[in-house]
Each structure stands twice: as structure tokens, then as C-alpha cells.
Design a protein around this motif. Structure first.
Motif, PDB file in Angstrom:
ATOM      1  N   ARG A  72       1.021  -1.096   0.010  1.00  0.00           N
ATOM      2  CA  ARG A  72      -0.082  -0.076  -0.108  1.00  0.00           C
ATOM      3  C   ARG A  72       0.890   1.198   0.072  1.00  0.00           C
ATOM      4  O   ARG A  72       1.808   1.416   0.713  1.00  0.00           O
ATOM      5  CB  ARG A  72      -0.870   0.146   1.221  1.00  0.00           C
ATOM      6  CG  ARG A  72      -2.000   0.866   1.106  1.00  0.00           C
ATOM      7  CD  ARG A  72      -2.558   1.141   2.468  1.00  0.00           C
ATOM      8  NE  ARG A  72      -2.092   2.337   3.025  1.00  0.00           N
ATOM      9  CZ  ARG A  72      -1.392   2.290   4.310  1.00  0.00           C
ATOM     10  NH1 ARG A  72      -1.138   1.092   4.838  1.00  0.00           N
ATOM     11  NH2 ARG A  72      -1.066   3.477   4.677  1.00  0.00           N
ATOM     12  N   ILE A  83       6.324   2.306   0.655  1.00  0.00           N
ATOM     13  CA  ILE A  83       5.029   1.262   0.401  1.00  0.00           C
ATOM     14  C   ILE A  83       5.114   0.619   1.561  1.00  0.00           C
ATOM     15  O   ILE A  83       6.252   0.094   2.013  1.00  0.00           O
ATOM     16  CB  ILE A  83       5.411   0.523  -0.997  1.00  0.00           C
ATOM     17  CG1 ILE A  83       5.697   1.214  -2.148  1.00  0.00           C
ATOM     18  CG2 ILE A  83       4.286  -0.496  -1.010  1.00  0.00           C
ATOM     19  CD1 ILE A  83       4.868   1.296  -3.321  1.00  0.00           C
ATOM     20  N   ASN A  86       3.391  -4.759   4.779  1.00  0.00           N
ATOM     21  CA  ASN A  86       2.770  -5.626   5.654  1.00  0.00           C
ATOM     22  C   ASN A  86       3.963  -6.359   6.684  1.00  0.00           C
ATOM     23  O   ASN A  86       3.628  -7.684   6.927  1.00  0.00           O
ATOM     24  CB  ASN A  86       1.749  -6.787   5.140  1.00  0.00           C
ATOM     25  CG  ASN A  86       0.955  -7.586   6.195  1.00  0.00           C
ATOM     26  OD1 ASN A  86       1.036  -6.963   7.143  1.00  0.00           O
ATOM     27  ND2 ASN A  86       0.850  -8.688   5.753  1.00  0.00           N
ATOM     28  N   ASP A 116      -2.823   5.427  -0.746  1.00  0.00           N
ATOM     29  CA  ASP A 116      -3.552   4.108  -0.457  1.00  0.00           C
ATOM     30  C   ASP A 116      -3.902   3.251  -1.520  1.00  0.00           C
ATOM     31  O   ASP A 116      -4.748   2.583  -1.596  1.00  0.00           O
ATOM     32  CB  ASP A 116      -4.782   4.763   0.555  1.00  0.00           C
ATOM     33  CG  ASP A 116      -4.724   5.177   1.612  1.00  0.00           C
ATOM     34  OD1 ASP A 116      -3.902   4.417   2.361  1.00  0.00           O
ATOM     35  OD2 ASP A 116      -5.520   6.225   2.221  1.00  0.00           O
ATOM     36  N   ASP A 117      -3.331   3.727  -2.780  1.00  0.00           N
ATOM     37  CA  ASP A 117      -3.352   2.836  -3.731  1.00  0.00           C
ATOM     38  C   ASP A 117      -2.619   1.366  -3.235  1.00  0.00           C
ATOM     39  O   ASP A 117      -1.530   1.384  -2.838  1.00  0.00           O
ATOM     40  CB  ASP A 117      -2.406   3.337  -5.058  1.00  0.00           C
ATOM     41  CG  ASP A 117      -3.517   4.402  -5.880  1.00  0.00           C
ATOM     42  OD1 ASP A 117      -4.702   4.468  -5.412  1.00  0.00           O
ATOM     43  OD2 ASP A 117      -2.908   4.851  -6.785  1.00  0.00           O
ATOM     44  N   TYR A 118      -3.282   0.136  -4.119  1.00  0.00           N
ATOM     45  CA  TYR A 118      -2.490  -0.916  -3.652  1.00  0.00           C
ATOM     46  C   TYR A 118      -1.648  -1.194  -5.136  1.00  0.00           C
ATOM     47  O   TYR A 118      -2.100  -1.336  -6.127  1.00  0.00           O
ATOM     48  CB  TYR A 118      -3.558  -1.899  -3.169  1.00  0.00           C
ATOM     49  CG  TYR A 118      -3.893  -2.099  -2.068  1.00  0.00           C
ATOM     50  CD1 TYR A 118      -3.127  -2.599  -0.980  1.00  0.00           C
ATOM     51  CD2 TYR A 118      -4.875  -1.231  -1.539  1.00  0.00           C
ATOM     52  CE1 TYR A 118      -3.381  -2.823   0.492  1.00  0.00           C
ATOM     53  CE2 TYR A 118      -5.278  -1.188  -0.284  1.00  0.00           C
ATOM     54  CZ  TYR A 118      -4.480  -2.065   0.730  1.00  0.00           C
ATOM     55  OH  TYR A 118      -4.650  -1.836   2.113  1.00  0.00           O
ATOM     56  N   LYS A 143      -0.626  -1.513 -10.716  1.00  0.00           N
ATOM     57  CA  LYS A 143      -1.393  -1.089  -9.882  1.00  0.00           C
ATOM     58  C   LYS A 143      -2.823  -1.946  -9.833  1.00  0.00           C
ATOM     59  O   LYS A 143      -3.221  -2.116 -10.745  1.00  0.00           O
ATOM     60  CB  LYS A 143      -1.603   0.408 -10.184  1.00  0.00           C
ATOM     61  CG  LYS A 143      -2.565   1.190  -9.103  1.00  0.00           C
ATOM     62  CD  LYS A 143      -2.117   2.599  -9.423  1.00  0.00           C
ATOM     63  CE  LYS A 143      -3.320   3.300  -9.893  1.00  0.00           C
ATOM     64  NZ  LYS A 143      -3.152   4.793 -10.055  1.00  0.00           N
ATOM     65  N   TRP A 188      -5.109 -10.006  -3.044  1.00  0.00           N
ATOM     66  CA  TRP A 188      -6.215  -9.199  -3.818  1.00  0.00           C
ATOM     67  C   TRP A 188      -7.226 -10.100  -4.480  1.00  0.00           C
ATOM     68  O   TRP A 188      -6.823 -10.931  -5.120  1.00  0.00           O
ATOM     69  CB  TRP A 188      -5.478  -8.272  -4.720  1.00  0.00           C
ATOM     70  CG  TRP A 188      -6.326  -7.425  -5.503  1.00  0.00           C
ATOM     71  CD1 TRP A 188      -7.072  -6.201  -5.176  1.00  0.00           C
ATOM     72  CD2 TRP A 188      -6.710  -7.564  -6.869  1.00  0.00           C
ATOM     73  NE1 TRP A 188      -7.673  -5.872  -6.148  1.00  0.00           N
ATOM     74  CE2 TRP A 188      -7.531  -6.704  -7.140  1.00  0.00           C
ATOM     75  CE3 TRP A 188      -6.325  -8.693  -7.924  1.00  0.00           C
ATOM     76  CZ2 TRP A 188      -8.047  -6.503  -8.577  1.00  0.00           C
ATOM     77  CZ3 TRP A 188      -7.043  -8.453  -9.116  1.00  0.00           C
ATOM     78  CH2 TRP A 188      -7.748  -7.654  -9.631  1.00  0.00           C
TER      79      TRP A 188
END
Lengths: 262, 240
Positions: A72, A83, A86, A116-118, A143, A188
Motif C-alpha cells: 500500500r 510502500i 505488511n 492508499d493505492d495498492y 497497480k 487481492w
């Protein structure tokens, strides 16, 4: 005289004596103390001849070179993006690795990746101090638009993917969802809402039962039992896509029209 | 006058009944539950994660940060005032020092592993219960540890050496009482926590530390069993 005190694929816990005697060798997750081999983390023990290895069952993601991860965008820097992957360490996506396009200095970086783009990215380097660099320049890196993100235990990711991707393709085929699995435990999914829910359930089942044999068959049964037919939805999807295409064409025409007027 | 029989009837080297579980808090990276008699401790581990404030980062290895907290309703009637107190700060500090010798954080430079210990119910021996729960939680979080840490109190009530004092014994008025919380690496016998309250003779202290070894081994076994069982539960699908 060496004695093994566990069976293959037993769960071992810190401080547990795994083997006695000098004939066995400690590897990941175990250490030698005098003539005993002792576990130093919660793991599944794997006995490979004389070598005692272990597969960790829990724990946070530790970045590794060449891992494909989902991240993210947490901050936009002077010359790149920070970025969140996690993990305890965030990664930096430098400008030159962000896109095949040439990005001019001083450009508005949010045009490429906004907060907040993944993104699906690949780790290019990890230093001893765990500074992580990632890149978008490889096939399949992109993206992510729409869909949803779920978090799973990082150590279960290999089981979710399966041998040569068999497990994830099975879930993809059964639900019609598009799925991308990151090594860092972020997944995702994009598809019809009911199908997405089914796919999430299947993934959770893999996660919970990863250490028990006969996993593939059980997941197959589960998917067969709960399958939601996709026929009608596929038609709808097609219609949607057709409509989208039409709309895009119209927009393009309008754009051209405006340009002509100018 | 002498102390002939323990107030709750157990043997002098016997602990109160123990119950332990792992993986009780799903959102945490690891968690543990430890109940000894009427003292209940929950521990949740978050991390390794980024350390803030930055000034506390250690570039050589990860930092262990413990927080001990008694819930307001946990005591024997009086409300425990919420928030950090002199006592809870001290216990957080000694908990950290008790766990650190077995925990290996060299893989996580500049990061922090947070351990939150909450006590919904206390009846003496709360720091020991907290350490036991935290040890389970750290192992459940996949942190590398060369052994578990087991902790229990030992002491002297009047003329008898006893293991695991409860509040009634701590408050015994028929004679001198000493209460000594001990944490130990069970496989090597290294002591990682040793505090003391009350009066005790040198010889008695030595004997007490011998006496406590066996119960500590037993506690370590219970902790390990709890970790293994948390995976059996997953097998049955009882979790989540």
C-alpha cells in the motif's frame, strides 16, 4: 545412541528437546546445546535424513529479495514512494523503477501512484538493516484497481498458491475471481460479490488447515459443495464490458470532437 | 504457633490449578492466556513492527517492549485506578528483563515487539502469571526463543516454605511472610526474575529456590502443551 524424540511433521515449541546425541544436525528453527537439539521457535518439524529443519507456523513477514508482494502506498517522497508491505519494514519504490514511462523531476507523482493505492511489486533488494527497495518493472507487476484485499498468515502463502499455482487456480476457476497472492500475506481478489466471499472462505480454509494432509482434495470438495453457478453472471459481465467499451468509445469521440473544435 | 496446613488445603510445594491457552486474540500476531488459581492474565504480542518514537530504535537488534496492566475491576474490591502507576511501570520493566534473555530479536533491527499484558482478575502472583502468558504469546507470534520462561512465586509463611502464595497467604498474620516471585529458563535453571517482599533467611532463600524448580518445570510443560493444542483446535475448526 542418538535418539529422535519427535515424528516428522510434529509441532515443536521453543525449548522442546527434538533429538539427543550428536548424529543429528540442527538447521532452521533448532539449535544444539551440548548433545541435545532444541527447538527455538513454534514450527512444524521436517526431518531430512540427519538434518532437522522446521517450517515456521506463525510470524510476521520478513522481506526477501525477489518476492512478489502486495503493498500500500503510505507516503510520497521526493523521488519515489514509500510502500507498506505488511512487515516491520516499509519499502521504497524509486522513480526510475516505478514505470516504463519517463517521469520528469517535479512531476505530480500522484498521477502514477496515489496515497492508499495498492500495487503488486517485486522486492529488488534488502539490506542488512532491512532497508527494502521494490520495483514495478517486471511482467505482472501493476497497480490494483477495485477488488478487495485480505490478510493471511505469511507462512501459509505457499499452500494457498499450491504446487505450480494449482491451489489458487482451482479457486480462480471455481469462483471466476481474479486473484493475486503476495508473498507478504496480502491477497487481492476481484469478482462477483458472492463469488468473492466464496473465494475468501476457501482461502481461509486453506490457511487454517494448511498443516494437515489431503488439503487439495478437501478444498476441492468444499468448492464443489458451495459452488455458485456463474453462467448468468458471465453474460452480465460481458454486457457490462460491452457497455463500458461503448462508453469509452463515446468519451474518446467526445475528446476528439473537443480537440477539433479547439 | 506454626503454619501446619495451607489455607486452601494444597501441598506446600503445590501450585494453584493452572489453565493455559494460546492464540486467544485473533487480531494479534500472537497471544496467550494463563490462569493460576484466581489470577488471570492475557498477553497479546504485536510485531515485529516499526518502532516509534524513532529515538528508541536500536539498529543492532529489535526492542522488546512490555506493558503490564491490571484492569480497574481486577482487585479484591477497591477499584484499581486505570493508567500507568509506579507499580505497573516497575512490573512492565521487570517483565521485559525477565523475558529478554531467551528472546532473539537480532533479525529485526530498528523494529519493536510489543507485549501487552492485561489482568482481568488478580489474587496475588500477577506478575508471574503475566510473564507466563507473555511467554506463550511470544512463542505464538513466531518469535525465536531459546526456551520458554516459566514464573511462579515462592516464599515463606511463618515457618514453612511454600510455592505460589495466594492473597490470603500474603496477608497471613500469624507470623512472618516472605513472597519471592521467580522466573526461570526451565532447561538451564537460569533465573531471570527474582524479587522479594518480606523477611527470609539466607538458607531459606536457597532452599526456596530449589523447591521452586519442579513447579516451574511443570508450568513450562503446560505452556508448551497450550501452544501445541492451539493447532489441534484449528484442525477441528473450533477457532474463528
Amino acid at each position: 545412541m542418538s535418539k529422535l524424540l519427535v515424528k516428522d511433521k510434529d509441532i515443536i515449541v521453543p525449548g522442546q528437546v527434538v533429538a539427543e546425541g550428536m548424529d543429528y544436525l540442527p538447521s532452521h528453527g533448532t539449535y544444539r546445546k551440548d548433545d541435545r537439539i532444541i527447538a527455538d521457535r513454534l514450527a512444524l518439524v521436517m526431518i531430512d535424513g540427519k538434518v532437522i529443519k522446521s517450517l515456521p507456523l506463525t510470524g510476521a513477514y520478513v522481506p526477501k529479495r525477489n518476492d512478489v508482494v502486495i503493498g500500500r502506498v503510505m507516503d510520497i517522497l521526493m523521488s519515489g514512494w514509500r510502500i507498506d508491505i505488511n512487515s516491520a519494514y516499509s519499502a521504497v519504490l524509486p522513480l526510475q523503477d516505478a514505470s516504463f514511462d519517463y517521469i520528469k523531476k517535479g512531476d505530480n507523482l500522484t498521477r502514477y501512484f496515489d496515497l492508499d493505492d495498492y500495487v503488486v511489486t517485486k522486492i529488488t533488494n534488502v539490506t542488512s538493516q532491512k532497508l527494502v527497495d521494490v520495483s514495478m518493472k517486471a511482467p505482472g507487476l501493476k497497480k490494483l484497481q477495485g477488488g478487495r484485499i485480505i490478510k493471511v498468515n505469511t507462512h501459509k502463502v505457499p499452500r494457498i498458491i499450491g504446487k505450480q499455482g494449482t491451489m489458487v487456480s482451482m479457486i480462480k476457476d471455481a469462483t471466476g475471481c481474479r486473484i493475486t497472492v503476495g508473498q507478504n500475506g496480502l491477497i487481492w481478489l476481484n469478482g462477483e460479490p458472492e463469488q468473492e466471499i466464496l473465494a475468501v472462505k476457501a482461502i481461509r480454509k486453506v490457511e487454517d488447515e494448511a498443516h494437515i494432509q489431503g488439503l487439495t482434495d478437501r478444498i476441492k470438495d468444499f468448492l464443489d459443495k458451495n459452488k455458485i453457478s456463474m453462467k448468468e453472471e458471465k453474460v452480465e459481465e460481458k454486457q457490462d464490458k460491452d457497455e463500458q467499451l461503448k462508453e469509452e468509445n463515446v468519451e474518446q469521440k467526445q475528446d476528439k470532437g473537443e480537440q477539433n473544435e479547439l | 504457633m506454626s503454619y501446619k496446613k495451607r489455607l486452601d488445603g494444597r501441598g506446600f510445594d503445590e501450585t494453584r490449578p493452572i489453565e493455559a491457552k494460546a492464540g486467544v486474540i485473533h487480531k494479534a500476531n500472537g497471544s496467550g492466556y494463563f490462569k493460576i488459581g484466581n489470577t488471570v492474565a492475557y498477553a497479546a504480542v504485536y510485531g515485529p513492527r516499526e518502532m516509534f518514537p524513532r529515538s528508541q530504535q536500536n539498529p543492532k537488534k529489535g526492542v522488546l517492549r512490555c506493558n503490564y496492566n491490571m484492569m480497574p475491576f481486577s482487585g479484591a474490591g477497591d477499584r484499581v485506578r486505570p493508567g500507568p502507576s509506579r507499580r505497573s511501570k516497575e512490573i512492565s520493566y521487570v517483565t521485559e528483563k525477565a523475558l529478554l534473555p531467551v528472546v532473539d530479536l537480532s533479525d529485526y533491527p530498528n523494529a519493536v515487539v510489543d507485549v501487552f499484558i492485561e489482568l482481568p482478575q488478580t489474587d496475588a502472583g500477577s506478575r508471574c502469571a503475566g510473564i507466563c502468558a507473555a511467554s506463550i504469546a511470544l512463542a505464538d507470534a513466531g518469535i525465536r526463543m531459546r526456551d520458554m520462561i516459566a514464573a511462579v512465586s515462592v516464599g515463606k509463611v511463618d515457618d514453612k516454605l511454600v510455592v505460589d502464595l495466594d492473597y490470603a497467604e500474603e496477608a497471613y498474620e500469624g507470623g512472618d511472610v516472605a513472597d519471592i516471585p521467580v522466573a526461570m529458563v526451565p532447561s538451564t535453571g537460569e533465573i531471570t526474575l527474582l524479587q522479594g517482599d518480606g523477611l527470609i533467611k539466607k538458607e531459606d532463600l536457597k532452599n526456596a529456590l530449589e523447591l521452586v524448580k519442579k513447579p516451574l518445570q511443570k508450568i513450562a510443560e503446560i505452556q508448551r502443551k497450550a501452544l501445541i493444542e492451539s493447532y489441534n483446535l484449528e484442525l477441528k475448526g473450533d477457532k474463528k
